[in-house]
Design an enzyme around this catalytic site. Structure first.
Site, PDB file in Angstrom:
ATOM      1  N   LYS A  53       0.843  -1.210   0.000  1.00 18.01           N
ATOM      2  CA  LYS A  53       0.000   0.000   0.000  1.00 18.01           C
ATOM      3  C   LYS A  53       0.875   1.257   0.000  1.00 18.01           C
ATOM      4  CE  LYS A  53      -3.852  -2.350   2.199  1.00 18.01           C
ATOM      5  NZ  LYS A  53      -4.572  -2.725   3.414  1.00 18.01           N
ATOM      6  N   GLN A  97      -4.494  -1.130   9.707  1.00 17.67           N
ATOM      7  CA  GLN A  97      -4.508  -2.469   9.126  1.00 17.67           C
ATOM      8  C   GLN A  97      -5.152  -3.468  10.088  1.00 17.67           C
ATOM      9  OE1 GLN A  97      -3.634  -3.132   6.026  1.00 17.67           O
ATOM     10  NE2 GLN A  97      -3.805  -5.348   6.099  1.00 17.67           N
ATOM     11  N   ASP A 120     -10.713   3.394   3.850  1.00 12.61           N
ATOM     12  CA  ASP A 120     -11.080   1.976   3.787  1.00 12.61           C
ATOM     13  C   ASP A 120     -12.588   1.806   3.586  1.00 12.61           C
ATOM     14  OD1 ASP A 120      -9.135  -0.052   3.966  1.00 12.61           O
ATOM     15  OD2 ASP A 120      -8.827   0.276   6.108  1.00 12.61           O
TER      16      ASP A 120
END
Ligand code: GUN
Length: 283
Positions: A53, A97, A120
């Site tokens: 990422k 995460q 997200d």
């Protein structure tokens, strides 16, 4: 093989070029889109994901910071970091995460992220925005699937889409996105009876279960579009999806491969969301 491949790598390249162009336009105004990725603990898979990422951000001309903390970090320490990032004007997107260590309430941490920086799309406000068709951030994996359907010019209106899997991250948001495009949507899951009867009626099938061979050739209507969200290992240890690719590609009209299908699109849509967050913050 009858099915055409939907190439997630090629489509990602195209979309990332568009992101880079939009990032340059922001930079001309003195704004660099910034993503903060927070990793707690040493889960090996998570370490690979966050590295990818951060690298994708750098390649796309986005600013990114990776904050790594050891597994003993307390929930209140993490919440304080999220709060600091919420208040940091150089950061437009925040990604914590998952999974988090068991002593940390992941839902609480997700809800602590400002919805304006929730790239997200996991915050309840983002889920509510998606459900009601209001502006917000869409979860990256189903958003990427929608872009793949768009890339083949697929008209969803009135079509029957079957989503296999009901997770908050993929299955449920996927169903809502398809519904927004006027598809008739069926959500299937582990308790669904006669799955094959349903998939055989589908014009579009999204497999998002996390189990090999959930969808086999005998379950697919000729010409259907098949999107494979799964990421599993086969007996030889090779990456494979939820779909029996070798069999289904002989029946489907379009199919996404694993690897090289939905996977790259997930990171691409994270970049798109981060850029969008920066544009909204400065509009
Ligand atoms: N863990 C696995 N995939 C994801 C993702 O897309 N976002 C976050 N925050 N954690 C993950």
């Amino acid at each position: 093989m009858t099915a055409q491949l939907i190439d997630g790598i090629a489509l990602s390249k195209q979309l990332r070029t568009e992101v880079a162009v939009r990032a340059l336009a922001l930079k001309a105004k003195g704004i660099t889109p910034g993503l903060a990725v927070v990793l707690v603990g040493d889960n090996p898979a998570s370490q690979v994901y966050v590295r990818n990422k951060v690298k994708a951000c750098q390649d796309g001309g986005l600013h990114s910071v990776l904050e790594k903390y050891d597994a003993e970090m307390t929930e209140s320490e993490l919440l304080a970091r999220v709060q600091a990032l919420n208040n940091d004007p150089a950061i437009h997107g925040i990604l914590v995460q998952l999974p988090l260590p068991a002593h940390i309430d992941a839902q609480k941490v997700t809800e602590a992220i400002s919805p304006a920086k929730d790239v997200d799309g996991f915050h309840i406000a983002s889920a509510g925005a998606l459900m009601t068709g209001m502006p917000g951030f869409w979860p990256c994996t189903p958003y990427g699937c929608m872009k793949m359907l768009e890339s083949i010019g697929y008209e969803l209106r009135g079509k029957h889409a079957v989503v296999i899997g009901r997770s908050n991250i993929v299955g449920k948001p996927m169903a809502l996105m398809l519904l927004h495009k006027d598809a008739t949507v069926t959500i299937c899951h582990s308790r669904t009876q006669n799955l094959k009867t349903l998939t055989l009626q589908a014009d579009v099938i999204v497999a998002a279960v996390g189990k090999r061979d959930v969808l086999t050739a005998d379950m697919v209507k000729p010409g259907a579009v098949v999107l494979d969200v799964g990421m599993n290992r086969n007996d030889e240890g090779k990456l494979c999806g939820d779909v029996d690719f070798a069999g289904v590609k002989e029946v489907a009209g379009f199919i996404t491969p694993v690897p090289g299908g939905v996977g790259p699109m997930t990171i691409t849509m994270l970049l798109v969301n981060t850029l969008e967050a920066a544009e909204r913050a400065n509009s």
